[in-house]
Design an enzyme around this catalytic site. Structure first.
Site, short mmCIF file in Angstrom:
data_model
loop_
_atom_site.label_atom_id
_atom_site.label_comp_id
_atom_site.label_asym_id
_atom_site.label_seq_id
_atom_site.Cartn_x
_atom_site.Cartn_y
_atom_site.Cartn_z
N ILE A 222 29.09 34.35 37.81
CA ILE A 222 29.60 35.19 36.73
C ILE A 222 31.12 35.02 36.60
O ILE A 222 31.65 34.97 35.49
CB ILE A 222 29.23 36.66 36.98
CG1 ILE A 222 27.70 36.85 36.84
CG2 ILE A 222 29.96 37.59 36.01
CD1 ILE A 222 27.21 38.24 37.21
N ASP A 264 42.42 35.55 49.72
CA ASP A 264 41.44 36.49 50.24
C ASP A 264 41.91 37.88 49.84
O ASP A 264 42.90 38.39 50.37
CB ASP A 264 41.35 36.37 51.76
CG ASP A 264 40.37 37.36 52.39
OD1 ASP A 264 39.84 38.22 51.65
OD2 ASP A 264 40.16 37.29 53.61
N ASN A 296 36.34 40.93 39.48
CA ASN A 296 34.96 40.47 39.51
C ASN A 296 34.46 40.19 40.93
O ASN A 296 33.26 40.28 41.19
CB ASN A 296 34.82 39.19 38.67
CG ASN A 296 33.52 38.46 38.93
OD1 ASN A 296 32.45 38.90 38.52
ND2 ASN A 296 33.59 37.35 39.66
N TYR A 361 26.33 48.51 48.95
CA TYR A 361 26.66 47.89 47.67
C TYR A 361 26.65 48.93 46.54
O TYR A 361 27.59 49.00 45.73
CB TYR A 361 25.64 46.78 47.37
CG TYR A 361 25.91 46.01 46.10
CD1 TYR A 361 26.92 45.04 46.06
CD2 TYR A 361 25.15 46.23 44.95
CE1 TYR A 361 27.15 44.32 44.89
CE2 TYR A 361 25.39 45.52 43.79
CZ TYR A 361 26.39 44.56 43.77
OH TYR A 361 26.63 43.86 42.60
#
Length: 455
Positions: A222, A264, A296, A361
């Site tokens: 994505i 990172d 993202n 998550y």
């Protein structure tokens, strides 16, 4: 990636078999290509009660080259021409009795909608109502819109725009998005506008021309699609990802003529390093330097809660949520965001509906939604916006590795009966990044084909 079932169901043999067997036949979605018209076919615009937006809507459509029909002409047209869109101004609705006029306009018009047609309803936010009856009628539009989306077929969608008094100037951008092929996988959604200064004269083909956009997690999937679409729309993209993805990141940056930055985002100095990079490369006076930030980057470390160790929990929170907070704060404090900046954060359907085995998550992605909502007023004071997108089942290399049955069920459990593509998420993010989206702030837009899971 091709959807084998959608391709088969829309073939000659497949169309016959799905009809005989009563199987679903997903429509082939109309996705945006540069140069495409806003709509394929005319639009009919109507109003319920004394609406205040019908002239505005008609002007937006005509400026885009769309033929606009009145409800009487559309209903009595014997030519058989199918409609590209049905748009209703419901700002005149004051109570449940007025909803009859909504039905009377929509029923015959929606019947004439062509494949990949659009239904858009505009009304006032229920929270701004003067009475319980008015609030009830306005909230009814939400249930109506979602239900229409579940009734439409052949790639057609239904969405709503809530327009409070004083926010009328922000209608054009969201209306054009919901009508266009950019919103192919956005269905059954509602966006509430706020009053804002909306720049005039946006380039329809290059709405991000001259903008600098940072995209994290840009090396693949994505993220790479977001970088592609942002560059297509005119932005210079600073593509960010971890050093281990350096080769893929460089390939993306080279393909779009952007800049690669190996970083990172969970490192203690990550936010400051990004600020310094933007100042050095994209700021002439030590202030400004970036117009769009797309958060993202994200990871999954799935496990049932009772079996989840601290490392899984902490790593997901660090990447998916804390890094977004830290980087956004550093950009705000460092005066790196240009006037009218746009921040778009990637959440997830899991953050709204939850998901088995993904407590970490889902918690992180729900946290993103809360962050966006809380930060919106501060961004508005700067003439900027912060929003989130919440993807549903998106077809990627990762989903391709799922068991066949699980993958197919996940892809079909939505109103459009198919999985979305990375470009669908990218198009929604690019829209939220446009100057014309100034009136959209603190919102979360689901890119899920109106998933049957969650609100």
């Amino acid at each position: 990636m091709a959807d084998w079932y959608t391709t088969f169901a829309n073939s000659g043999v497949g169309t016959t078999l799905t009809k005989q067997l009563g199987l679903p036949r997903p429509g082939v979605l109309r996705r945006y290509e540069p140069g495409d018209p806003l709509l394929e076919g005319p639009a009919v615009v109507g109003s319920a009660g004394q609406g205040r937006l019908r002239d505005t809507v008609t002007g937006v459509l005509r400026d885009a080259g769309v033929t606009v029909l009145s409800p009487v002409v559309a209903d009595g047209d014997a030519s058989g021409e199918r409609l590209g869109a049905v748009v209703l101004d419901a700002t005149g609705v004051t109570g449940p009795a007025d909803l009859a006029a909504v039905h009377d306009f929509l029923a015959p018009a929606v019947k004439r909608l062509r494949a990949n047609g659009r239904v858009v309803i505009l009304t006032d936010p229920p929270a701004d109502a003067d009475s319980p009856a008015q609030a009830a009628a306005r909230q009814a539009v939400d249930g109506l819109t979602r239900s229409i989306g579940k009734e439409l077929r052949d790639g057609s969608t239904a969405n709503a725009i809530y327009v409070p008094e004083g926010a009328e100037a922000g209608v054009a951008g969201p209306l054009a998005f919901f009508l266009s092929g950019r919103s192919a996988y956005v269905d059954g959604q509602g966006v509430t506008l706020s009053a804002a200064d909306v720049p005039a004269g946006q380039d329809a083909e290059k709405p991000l021309a001259g903008k600098v956009a940072v995209v994290t997690g840009a090396a693949r999937g994505i993220g790479a699609s977001i970088a592609d679409v942002m560059a297509r729309d005119g932005a210079h993209v600073v593509a960010v990802d971890i050093p281990a993805a350096g080769d893929s990141l460089a390939a993306v940056a080279n393909r779009i003529g952007g800049t690669a930055l190996q970083l990172d985002i969970t490192a203690p100095d990550a936010a400051q390093r990004l600020v310094e990079h933007l100042r050095e490369r994209h700021s002439a006076d030590g202030k400004g330097g970036v117009d769009v930030i797309v958060h993202n980057a994200g990871i999954t470390r799935d496990k049932l809660l009772v079996n989840m160790d601290a490392a899984r929990w902490n790593s997901v929170m660090a990447v998916n949520l804390q890094a977004q907070l830290d980087i956004t704060r550093a950009l705000l404090d460092g005066d790196v965001l240009d006037a009218g900046a746009r921040v778009v954060c990637v959440s997830s359907q899991s953050g709204i509906a939850g998901n088995r085995g993904q407590t970490n998550y889902a918690a992180s992605k729900a946290g993103v939604i809360g962050m966006v909502r809380a930060w919106a007023p501060a961004f508005a004071e700067r003439g900027a916006t912060i929003n989130a997108v919440a993807p549903g089942f998106i077809v990627t290399e990762m989903t391709a590795k799922m068991p066949f049955g699980t993958r197919e069920v996940g892809a079909r459990l939505n109103s459009l009966q198919q999985g979305g593509l990375p470009v669908d998420v990218a198009e929604t993010i690019a829209w939220l990044s446009q100057p014309a989206s100034a009136g959209v702030n603190g919102q979360t837009v689901r890119v899920c084909g109106q998933s049957l899971l969650g609100a």
